[in-house]
Enzyme design. Structure first.
Site: not given
Lengths: 374, 374
Positions: A126, A148, A190, A231, A241, A245, A249, A252, A256, A271
């Site tokens: 955990r 993330k 990026e 960032k 997010e 935040r 994107n 993006h 995506h 990517h």
């Protein structure tokens, strides 16, 4: 190559605060640096077979020299490891190495390894401690910062995961010297994104200094530091997010969709390349909507082309999708909120904003125009 | 059965605060109660085939009546679902049901379903909302409170998971009417535990009122309310189990070893029964160490036997392990800290404390004596 000093970006997240250290030769100094923030903790190093060849020996030597008990888990390279099976493999290996709650999972690799190892760190017992040693430009300026983590589901990328902040990020710019040119370039998309979001001065600096960034040396460190700081600032404002935040994107929603429609086939599109096309699309779409000038859209495209990045949907090898397919893919993106399409659009370089509830018909019209031109 | 009013235990965890509502007929009122705390959210109900037969219809009807979009995921009953494969099944089903971040995973079932569904809620889209509707006594007084979620690894139980608090717990005491007597009794061991930890008055009350608790009605609600409040208070003091929360493990270092050595075979020993033997052992071990009186140890054993629970290792059907095997199993428990054995011991009923670094030889001597007596 000129000599480079370490720089540190602090991420002030309260009791989850941590440092991003950027410099040369950090992998060889990792043992001492980790021992300083987590004395007595053992390390489970997660990496892939390619990165292991280049860097695992140096890291293990450095951990041993610092008296840190350590075990390594070597995954298969590639996106396929970011799966339930990959998670099980890493978690069971970490547990099997008798790691306890206070011990550390160390991610040594690019974005895939960082996401997978970070998720394992979030869930074994955990929650274990986590250290990122990103070895790709993309990972150094993007995925290793912000907490993330996750794996892919049959339904899409990164749909299963956790927010789990590292206790330390070591971005060794020397690791980038061995990257393929194409991979470095993809990561650069990026970097440019941070300028386009809210830092026109940085974008201008990149237009002047991109050769230095590609060459290594102080310009590269400056670009990585600026990207990480940008960032980090956004993550601190909005860790989970729920608001701002989302600016990260930029490009993006398009990217995506392109990745989905090329079935995440890295031979055709990685990517960062998808992001480059996405950034150029976001600006051209903003111009088409009368939000920013065509000149700004041209400037964005021009810089990305200068460093060798694709900027047009037709630049994607073997592209055959129409506007309808792209829209469909966008609607399957997890960033869709209750059915409405959300884009990050811009009023100019460094002037991006969140646009919610964008009309699908305007997106379709824009995509039709994009696909007709050559 | 006398009429029963709902009671509410509030768990004040800051921005993760939530209510545990305890009463009769809550499953049939769940839709309205969920809509009140999460207006507009859709629900993915996770349950098992057995519980589905008894309660899923009523829950779905109630969700529909409240205008809540809902989908159900029915898992195979039993501990085997608390696995990586079970997690994948539930996560993919929840994602496939087009649930978004603000939507809710609802666990309808016992401890296995609560742990599995809660873990899925923690990781799908990096965190969805979570509602617990526990249908066993054990789940109502223990596993549904406190935010521990997870699955089992090949290396042991609950080794992979997350802390993820629910936004609401609905403990429908009516659901317990259909439980097998053995299962209800096993859950009762955890109820008695709260008295033994730090509430001698509650233990005394149980000695007087246990028949009422087994019968249903207000005594049952009181016992569940007191248990939930006790656990909630400890969770609030120590959400991530870094200190005091360990008191909740009274009896569990023994219990986990017994479960491991009977290979988690529920036909021989279910968790609550293992806890009953473990509680009796913890008190007899405390007496053997001169920490509490033999009278107190006898009182604990007496009450557990009165309600029909086992209290001796030899009570476990087909037991054949020796002291060495039990010690080995204890050392594999995840609550072992850097090699030292930690026990929860007691100076009397309601006077438990954390004893770190307990000498393995004294444990072995105690177990030898336990196994020799008949």
């Amino acid at each position: 190559m000129s000599e480079v000093e370490d720089v540190v970006v602090h991420v002030p997240l309260g009791d989850r605060a941590y440092d991003i250290q950027i410099g040369r030769g950090l992998i060889g100094r990792a043992g001492a640096l980790i021992a300083a923030v987590a004395p007595g903790a053992a390390c489970a190093v997660v990496t892939d077979a390619n990165v292991a060849k280049a860097h695992l020996g140096a890291l293990e030597q450095s951990l041993a020299a610092a008296g840190i008990r350590h075990e390594s888990v070597v995954c298969a390279p590639g996106e396929a490891s970011k799966s339930y099976a990959g998670l099980q493999e890493v978690c069971d290996a970490v547990i099997g190495a008798r790691m306890e709650r206070g011990d550390i999972v160390v991610a040594l690799g690019g974005g895939v390894i960082g996401d997978l190892a970070g998720f394992a760190a979030a869930v074994v017992r955990r929650g274990m401690r986590f250290v990122q040693i990103p070895t790709s430009l993309l990972a150094q300026v993007d995925s290793s910062v912000g907490g993330k983590t996750g794996i892919n589901s049959a339904h899409g990328k990164n749909l299963v995961g956790a927010f789990h902040q590292p206790i330390l990020v070591l971005a060794d710019v020397g690791a980038l010297d061995t990257l393929a040119e194409r991979e470095f370039r993809a990561g650069y998309a990026e970097v440019a994104k941070y300028g386009l979001i809210d830092d026109a001065a940085f974008f201008g600096w990149l237009e002047e200094h991109h050769r230095g960034v590609f060459a290594g040396g102080p310009d590269r460190v400056h670009a990585i530091r600026t990207s990480c700081a940008a960032k980090a600032a956004m993550v601190v404002r909005d860790e989970k997010e729920e608001g701002d935040r989302a600016l990260l994107n930029l490009g993006h929603t398009f990217a995506h969709a392109f990745e989905r429609l090329t079935r995440y086939d890295g031979a055709r599109l990685v990517h960062g390349e998808a992001v480059a096309v996405g950034l150029a699309c976001a600006f051209r779409f903003s111009a088409a909507l009368g939000l920013c000038s065509g000149q700004d859209a041209g400037r964005v495209e021009g810089h990305l082309r200068t460093v060798g990045l694709p900027t047009r949907i037709r630049d994607i090898p073997g592209w055959d999708g129409g506007a309808a397919a792209i829209l469909d893919a966008m609607f399957q993106d997890k960033k869709v909120q209750r059915g409405a399409l959300t884009f990050i659009l811009a009023r100019g370089v460094g002037q991006s904003f969140i646009a919610r509830g964008v009309d699908a018909d305007r997106v379709r019209a824009f995509l039709d125009a994009e696909l007709d031109r050559t």
